[in-house]
Scaffold this motif. Structure first.
Motif, short mmCIF file in Angstrom:
data_model
loop_
_atom_site.label_atom_id
_atom_site.label_comp_id
_atom_site.label_asym_id
_atom_site.label_seq_id
_atom_site.Cartn_x
_atom_site.Cartn_y
_atom_site.Cartn_z
N LEU A 119 -12.61 -99.91 -52.59
CA LEU A 119 -13.59 -99.62 -53.63
C LEU A 119 -13.26 -98.33 -54.37
N ASP A 120 -11.98 -97.94 -54.36
CA ASP A 120 -11.66 -96.70 -55.06
C ASP A 120 -12.00 -96.85 -56.55
N PRO A 121 -12.49 -95.78 -57.18
CA PRO A 121 -13.07 -95.89 -58.53
C PRO A 121 -12.07 -96.29 -59.60
N PHE A 122 -10.80 -96.02 -59.41
CA PHE A 122 -9.79 -96.30 -60.43
C PHE A 122 -9.45 -97.79 -60.43
N LEU A 123 -9.28 -98.36 -59.25
CA LEU A 123 -9.10 -99.80 -59.13
C LEU A 123 -10.37 -100.53 -59.54
N LEU A 124 -11.52 -100.02 -59.12
CA LEU A 124 -12.80 -100.64 -59.42
C LEU A 124 -13.02 -100.72 -60.93
N ARG A 125 -12.76 -99.62 -61.64
CA ARG A 125 -13.01 -99.62 -63.08
C ARG A 125 -12.14 -100.64 -63.80
N GLU A 126 -10.86 -100.73 -63.41
CA GLU A 126 -9.97 -101.67 -64.08
C GLU A 126 -10.34 -103.12 -63.76
N GLN A 127 -10.76 -103.38 -62.53
CA GLN A 127 -11.21 -104.72 -62.17
C GLN A 127 -12.40 -105.14 -63.03
N LEU A 128 -13.38 -104.25 -63.18
CA LEU A 128 -14.56 -104.57 -63.99
C LEU A 128 -14.21 -104.70 -65.46
N LYS A 129 -13.35 -103.81 -65.94
CA LYS A 129 -12.99 -103.84 -67.36
C LYS A 129 -12.30 -105.14 -67.74
N ARG A 130 -11.46 -105.66 -66.84
CA ARG A 130 -10.77 -106.93 -67.11
C ARG A 130 -11.75 -108.07 -67.28
N HIS A 131 -12.95 -107.92 -66.72
CA HIS A 131 -13.97 -108.96 -66.84
C HIS A 131 -15.10 -108.52 -67.77
N GLU A 132 -14.79 -107.56 -68.64
CA GLU A 132 -15.70 -107.10 -69.70
C GLU A 132 -17.00 -106.55 -69.14
N ILE A 133 -16.91 -105.84 -68.02
CA ILE A 133 -18.05 -105.15 -67.43
C ILE A 133 -17.73 -103.66 -67.48
N GLU A 134 -18.47 -102.89 -68.23
CA GLU A 134 -18.15 -101.48 -68.42
C GLU A 134 -19.40 -100.62 -68.22
N THR A 176 -4.48 -101.13 -61.53
CA THR A 176 -4.78 -102.37 -60.82
C THR A 176 -3.76 -102.62 -59.72
N ARG A 177 -2.47 -102.60 -60.09
CA ARG A 177 -1.44 -102.85 -59.09
C ARG A 177 -1.38 -101.72 -58.06
N LEU A 178 -1.43 -100.49 -58.53
CA LEU A 178 -1.34 -99.35 -57.63
C LEU A 178 -2.51 -99.33 -56.66
N GLY A 179 -3.70 -99.57 -57.17
CA GLY A 179 -4.88 -99.60 -56.31
C GLY A 179 -4.83 -100.73 -55.29
N ASP A 180 -4.37 -101.92 -55.73
CA ASP A 180 -4.21 -103.03 -54.81
C ASP A 180 -3.25 -102.68 -53.68
N GLN A 181 -2.12 -102.10 -54.05
CA GLN A 181 -1.08 -101.83 -53.06
C GLN A 181 -1.48 -100.71 -52.10
N VAL A 182 -2.01 -99.62 -52.63
CA VAL A 182 -2.46 -98.53 -51.76
C VAL A 182 -3.62 -99.02 -50.88
N GLY A 183 -4.53 -99.79 -51.46
CA GLY A 183 -5.65 -100.31 -50.68
C GLY A 183 -5.19 -101.23 -49.56
N ALA A 184 -4.18 -102.06 -49.83
CA ALA A 184 -3.65 -102.96 -48.80
C ALA A 184 -3.01 -102.17 -47.66
N ILE A 185 -2.23 -101.15 -48.01
CA ILE A 185 -1.60 -100.32 -46.98
C ILE A 185 -2.66 -99.61 -46.14
N GLN A 186 -3.67 -99.03 -46.81
CA GLN A 186 -4.72 -98.34 -46.07
C GLN A 186 -5.45 -99.30 -45.13
N HIS A 187 -5.74 -100.50 -45.62
CA HIS A 187 -6.45 -101.49 -44.81
C HIS A 187 -5.64 -101.86 -43.57
N ILE A 188 -4.35 -102.12 -43.75
CA ILE A 188 -3.51 -102.54 -42.63
C ILE A 188 -3.40 -101.42 -41.59
#
Length: 373
Positions: free
Chosen positions: A128-143, A316-328
């Motif tokens: 739920l990091d804010p940088f990944l979160l913002r881009e995910q919402l923006k891609r779906h026109e939620i701002e 988006t990609r950076l947040g996905d990848q860092v988030g996946a590493i942190q999760h694992i």
């Protein structure tokens, strides 16, 4: 359901990580009187917009709440008393069985389909990091308003020293002397991490050659790269250890041929993917480092300015990848730490499938990486 994890809930205010918790109650406390918060809420339902949204490791007895097996879910938690989190709260998991009915029972009937859509978009994310979160919402026109994309106080404290070390070369360059650099760097980092604006930040805006309407976006992106560098550094020593442990872990109990083949294949696939993901993240962060060096070493603020304004396409990609590493790393340390019993065959397969899903490539509609000027 009623959440009785009283101690954990109370601790969210002081120790929660940004990647794990979106604390909308804290956002409401800080910005509830702001016009922008009211005009552009994250959720239309007022109770939902004052909840806590948590990436939660499922316990065994919670897995039956879902139609398919998963290790981590997104919990939406409504405190019983927003002034005293020790009293616990009521919670719902996103897309649990009878999800819509559970939402109505917990938050009333005043929530919209758009609220459910937003929750499902959050559930898709590895963190739920804010940088990944913002881009995910923006891609779906939620701002929603920018106030929803702050780091938690706990993470601000944890990353302060790291960020100060990163900012020191810029302060040294601007002062032309090492005298007093530490104090100036500390003050500048505090302002960057808190999204401070106003006249006291005018020298930084001018140094970066950002127009007034570009400044907030530019500094938000800068904070994003500081956050991702710190996040990767905080798990760097564990990544290879976990990758090697995945390659050697043995389940408890007999193995049929199909399970043996799957586990054997997944060991090496996961090990390679984890290490490759780490290298990819480091490569992306090097683009930032090169652009920052143009500013601090070569005195070329325009190169760094242009990088910051192009940077959101990397989140988006950076947040996905860092988030996946942190999760694992986090899940492995939690489940397979010292003294923990070995997993059953079924559990190990579930864990491996969850890790593979976390590391799955998400190349669709991904823009190319910008290069440092």
């Amino acid at each position: 359901m009623t959440d009785r994890s009283v101690r954990n809930l109370a601790l969210l205010q002081s120790s929660a990580s940004t990647s794990r918790v979106l604390n909308l109650l804290a956002v409401w406390r800080r910005h509830g009187s702001d016009e922008a918060w009211a005009a552009n809420p994250l959720f239309r339902n007022p109770l939902l917009n004052r909840s806590l949204i948590i990436k939660h490791r499922l316990r065994r007895d919670e897995m039956d709440l879902f139609a398919s097996r998963r290790q981590v879910a997104t919990k939406v938690l409504l405190p019983i008393d927003p002034t005293d989190l020790r009293l616990g709260g009521r919670s719902v998991f996103v897309d649990q069985l009878r999800f819509a009915d559970s939402m109505k029972s917990t938050f009333g009937s005043g929530f919209t389909e758009s609220d459910l859509k937003t929750l499902r978009l959050l559930d898709e994310l590895p963190s739920l990091d804010p940088f990944l979160l913002r881009e995910q919402l923006k891609r779906h026109e939620i701002e929603p308003d920018r106030c929803y994309f702050d780091l938690t106080e706990a993470d601000l404290k944890r990353m302060f020293q790291f960020a100060r070390d990163e900012i020191t070369p810029l302060v040294t360059m601007s002062m032309g002397s090492a005298v007093g650099v530490e104090g100036h760097a500390s003050r500048l980092v505090a302002k960057i991490l808190s999204n401070a604006q106003g006249e006291e930040m005018e020298p930084l805006r001018q140094t970066l050659r950002l127009a007034h309407n570009e400044y907030a976006e530019g500094v938000f992106c800068w904070k994003g790269f500081l956050y991702y560098k710190w996040s990767l550094a905080s798990v760097m020593t564990d990544i290879r250890r976990v990758a090697e442990a995945i390659a050697t872990v043995r389940p408890m109990g007999p193995l049929d041929q199909e399970s043996r083949e799957y586990i054997g294949r997944s060991r090496e696939v996961l090990r390679r993917k984890i290490l490759r993901t780490r290298e990819t993240v480091m490569g992306t962060l090097k683009v930032y480092d090169d652009a920052y060096a143009h500013l601090t070493t070569n005195g070329r603020p325009t190169a760094f300015r242009e990088f910051l304004l192009d940077a959101p396409m990397l989140f988006t990609r950076l947040g996905d990848q860092v988030g996946a590493i942190q999760h694992i790393v986090s899940f492995w340390n939690f489940r397979f730490g010292e003294g923990k019993p070995p997993p059953s065959v079924e559990e190990l397969i579930d864990v491996f499938m969850d890790f593979e899903s976390s590391l799955a490539e998400r190349d669709t509609d991904m823009p190319a990486q910008p290069q440092a000027a």
